[in-house]
Design a protein around this motif. Structure first.
Motif, PDB file in Angstrom:
ATOM      1  N   ALA A 230       0.838  -1.200   0.000  1.00 41.59           N
ATOM      2  CA  ALA A 230       0.000   0.000   0.000  1.00 41.59           C
ATOM      3  C   ALA A 230       0.873   1.249   0.000  1.00 41.59           C
ATOM      4  CB  ALA A 230      -0.905   0.001   1.223  1.00 41.59           C
ATOM      5  N   LYS A 231       0.482   2.233  -0.786  1.00 40.05           N
ATOM      6  CA  LYS A 231       1.240   3.470  -0.911  1.00 40.05           C
ATOM      7  C   LYS A 231       1.395   4.156   0.447  1.00 40.05           C
ATOM      8  CE  LYS A 231       1.356   7.737  -3.573  1.00 40.05           C
ATOM      9  NZ  LYS A 231       0.646   8.585  -4.528  1.00 40.05           N
ATOM     10  N   ALA A 232       0.366   4.072   1.308  1.00 41.75           N
ATOM     11  CA  ALA A 232       0.411   4.707   2.625  1.00 41.75           C
ATOM     12  C   ALA A 232       1.534   4.154   3.496  1.00 41.75           C
ATOM     13  CB  ALA A 232      -0.925   4.539   3.339  1.00 41.75           C
ATOM     14  N   ALA A 233       2.044   2.969   3.173  1.00 36.21           N
ATOM     15  CA  ALA A 233       3.121   2.364   3.949  1.00 36.21           C
ATOM     16  C   ALA A 233       4.450   3.062   3.723  1.00 36.21           C
ATOM     17  CB  ALA A 233       3.253   0.887   3.599  1.00 36.21           C
ATOM     18  N   CYS A 234       4.534   3.874   2.688  1.00 39.44           N
ATOM     19  CA  CYS A 234       5.788   4.547   2.360  1.00 39.44           C
ATOM     20  C   CYS A 234       5.694   6.067   2.464  1.00 39.44           C
ATOM     21  CB  CYS A 234       6.219   4.177   0.945  1.00 39.44           C
ATOM     22  SG  CYS A 234       6.679   2.449   0.760  1.00 39.44           S
ATOM     23  N   GLU A 235       4.545   6.584   2.822  1.00 41.59           N
ATOM     24  CA  GLU A 235       4.366   8.031   2.916  1.00 41.59           C
ATOM     25  C   GLU A 235       4.445   8.477   4.366  1.00 41.59           C
ATOM     26  OE1 GLU A 235       0.587   8.697   1.045  1.00 41.59           O
ATOM     27  OE2 GLU A 235       1.480   8.692  -0.953  1.00 41.59           O
ATOM     28  N   PRO A 236       5.470   9.243   4.716  1.00 41.35           N
ATOM     29  CA  PRO A 236       5.576   9.704   6.099  1.00 41.35           C
ATOM     30  C   PRO A 236       4.465  10.698   6.426  1.00 41.35           C
ATOM     31  CG  PRO A 236       7.429  10.487   4.781  1.00 41.35           C
ATOM     32  CD  PRO A 236       6.569   9.675   3.889  1.00 41.35           C
ATOM     33  N   ARG A 237       4.094  10.737   7.689  1.00 44.39           N
ATOM     34  CA  ARG A 237       3.127  11.711   8.158  1.00 44.39           C
ATOM     35  C   ARG A 237       3.719  12.424   9.356  1.00 44.39           C
ATOM     36  NH1 ARG A 237      -1.909   9.340  11.492  1.00 44.39           N
ATOM     37  NH2 ARG A 237      -1.745  11.351  12.450  1.00 44.39           N
ATOM     38  N   GLU A 238       3.168  13.570   9.676  1.00 43.53           N
ATOM     39  CA  GLU A 238       3.629  14.291  10.848  1.00 43.53           C
ATOM     40  C   GLU A 238       3.285  13.454  12.083  1.00 43.53           C
ATOM     41  OE1 GLU A 238       2.650  18.444  13.118  1.00 43.53           O
ATOM     42  OE2 GLU A 238       2.586  18.418  10.924  1.00 43.53           O
ATOM     43  N   ALA A 239       4.257  13.239  12.894  1.00 42.59           N
ATOM     44  CA  ALA A 239       4.044  12.405  14.079  1.00 42.59           C
ATOM     45  C   ALA A 239       3.266  13.186  15.133  1.00 42.59           C
ATOM     46  CB  ALA A 239       5.379  11.950  14.642  1.00 42.59           C
ATOM     47  N   PRO A 240       2.172  12.615  15.628  1.00 47.12           N
ATOM     48  CA  PRO A 240       1.436  13.253  16.711  1.00 47.12           C
ATOM     49  C   PRO A 240       2.215  13.120  18.015  1.00 47.12           C
ATOM     50  CG  PRO A 240       0.537  11.100  16.277  1.00 47.12           C
ATOM     51  CD  PRO A 240       1.602  11.335  15.252  1.00 47.12           C
ATOM     52  N   SER A 241       1.838  13.870  18.999  1.00 45.45           N
ATOM     53  CA  SER A 241       2.471  13.734  20.303  1.00 45.45           C
ATOM     54  C   SER A 241       2.073  12.384  20.903  1.00 45.45           C
ATOM     55  CB  SER A 241       2.035  14.858  21.239  1.00 45.45           C
ATOM     56  OG  SER A 241       2.512  14.606  22.544  1.00 45.45           O
ATOM     57  N   LEU A 242       3.043  11.647  21.341  1.00 48.48           N
ATOM     58  CA  LEU A 242       2.792  10.364  21.996  1.00 48.48           C
ATOM     59  C   LEU A 242       2.867  10.501  23.516  1.00 48.48           C
ATOM     60  CD1 LEU A 242       4.836   8.007  19.642  1.00 48.48           C
ATOM     61  CD2 LEU A 242       2.374   8.519  19.596  1.00 48.48           C
ATOM     62  N   GLU A 243       3.076  11.723  23.982  1.00 52.71           N
ATOM     63  CA  GLU A 243       3.188  11.971  25.415  1.00 52.71           C
ATOM     64  C   GLU A 243       1.901  11.544  26.120  1.00 52.71           C
ATOM     65  OE1 GLU A 243       3.925  15.722  28.401  1.00 52.71           O
ATOM     66  OE2 GLU A 243       4.762  15.793  26.384  1.00 52.71           O
ATOM     67  N   GLY A 244       2.044  10.718  27.119  1.00 53.98           N
ATOM     68  CA  GLY A 244       0.903  10.247  27.891  1.00 53.98           C
ATOM     69  C   GLY A 244       0.165   9.069  27.268  1.00 53.98           C
ATOM     70  N   ARG A 245       0.596   8.626  26.074  1.00 48.87           N
ATOM     71  CA  ARG A 245      -0.038   7.473  25.430  1.00 48.87           C
ATOM     72  C   ARG A 245       0.741   6.208  25.771  1.00 48.87           C
ATOM     73  NH1 ARG A 245      -4.181   7.701  22.393  1.00 48.87           N
ATOM     74  NH2 ARG A 245      -3.754   5.690  21.446  1.00 48.87           N
ATOM     75  N   PHE A 246       0.039   5.084  25.755  1.00 46.34           N
ATOM     76  CA  PHE A 246       0.653   3.796  26.025  1.00 46.34           C
ATOM     77  C   PHE A 246       0.320   2.840  24.900  1.00 46.34           C
ATOM     78  CE2 PHE A 246       0.561   5.829  30.071  1.00 46.34           C
ATOM     79  CZ  PHE A 246       1.741   5.422  30.672  1.00 46.34           C
ATOM     80  N   ALA A 247       1.214   1.894  24.692  1.00 46.67           N
ATOM     81  CA  ALA A 247       1.036   0.869  23.660  1.00 46.67           C
ATOM     82  C   ALA A 247       0.914  -0.481  24.337  1.00 46.67           C
ATOM     83  CB  ALA A 247       2.222   0.871  22.702  1.00 46.67           C
ATOM     84  N   LYS A 248       0.008  -1.289  23.791  1.00 47.60           N
ATOM     85  CA  LYS A 248      -0.230  -2.633  24.324  1.00 47.60           C
ATOM     86  C   LYS A 248       0.180  -3.638  23.267  1.00 47.60           C
ATOM     87  CE  LYS A 248      -4.129  -3.529  26.536  1.00 47.60           C
ATOM     88  NZ  LYS A 248      -5.536  -3.898  26.840  1.00 47.60           N
ATOM     89  N   CYS A 249       0.905  -4.665  23.690  1.00 48.74           N
ATOM     90  CA  CYS A 249       1.241  -5.748  22.780  1.00 48.74           C
ATOM     91  C   CYS A 249      -0.066  -6.336  22.250  1.00 48.74           C
ATOM     92  CB  CYS A 249       2.049  -6.807  23.508  1.00 48.74           C
ATOM     93  SG  CYS A 249       2.384  -8.272  22.507  1.00 48.74           S
ATOM     94  N   GLY A 250      -0.064  -6.804  21.014  1.00 50.22           N
ATOM     95  CA  GLY A 250      -1.256  -7.365  20.396  1.00 50.22           C
ATOM     96  C   GLY A 250      -1.886  -8.489  21.192  1.00 50.22           C
ATOM     97  N   GLU A 251      -1.119  -9.176  22.011  1.00 46.45           N
ATOM     98  CA  GLU A 251      -1.642 -10.247  22.866  1.00 46.45           C
ATOM     99  C   GLU A 251      -2.021  -9.725  24.247  1.00 46.45           C
ATOM    100  OE1 GLU A 251      -2.274 -13.494  22.065  1.00 46.45           O
ATOM    101  OE2 GLU A 251      -1.812 -12.870  20.016  1.00 46.45           O
TER     102      GLU A 251
END
Length: 127
Positions: A36-57
């Protein structure tokens, strides 16, 4: 290597070998959403401050960072927030193509921002 956030919402943690669409060979890309073309188009990174990521499991929760393996931003204005249906979970495109039956969903409603971003913690290994 500094990792960029791509338009697909994922971290561009790989390098694309081929030049295409005005991009030089070696540009950052998402390994999950290629070709997909979107996989190669950079975007402005949003602030990740205060966000958390969860493993898919769901086995680990850590502060969000584009440096996490297979990181996918799922906050405000992310592809997941805008293109996932909050009622049935199907993508917006499935609704447009008639693949969602009315008994499953009354109509596409964007999910909105998810509580957690996604990443892979390595729980199943790396090979």
């Amino acid at each position: 290597m500094t990792t960029a956030l791509m338009r697909c919402g994922c971290a561009g943690s790989a390098r694309h070998n081929n030049a295409h669409d005005g991009l030089e060979a070696g540009h950052p890309s998402c390994v999950v959403h290629i070709p997909a073309k979107a996989a190669c188009e950079p975007r402005e990174a949003p602030s990740l401050e205060g966000r958390f990521a969860k493993c898919g499991e769901g086995c680990a929760i850590v502060p969000s960072s584009v440096e996490l393996a297979f990181f996918e931003y799922r906050g405000p204005d992310s592809p997941a927030a805008l293109q996932d249906c909050g009622e049935c979970g199907y993508y917006e495109s499935a609704h447009k193509e008639g693949r969602v039956r009315s008994r499953e969903c009354a109509g596409f409603q964007p999910h909105g921002p998810y509580e957690y971003d996604h990443y892979y913690c390595g729980h199943s290994g790396w090979d």
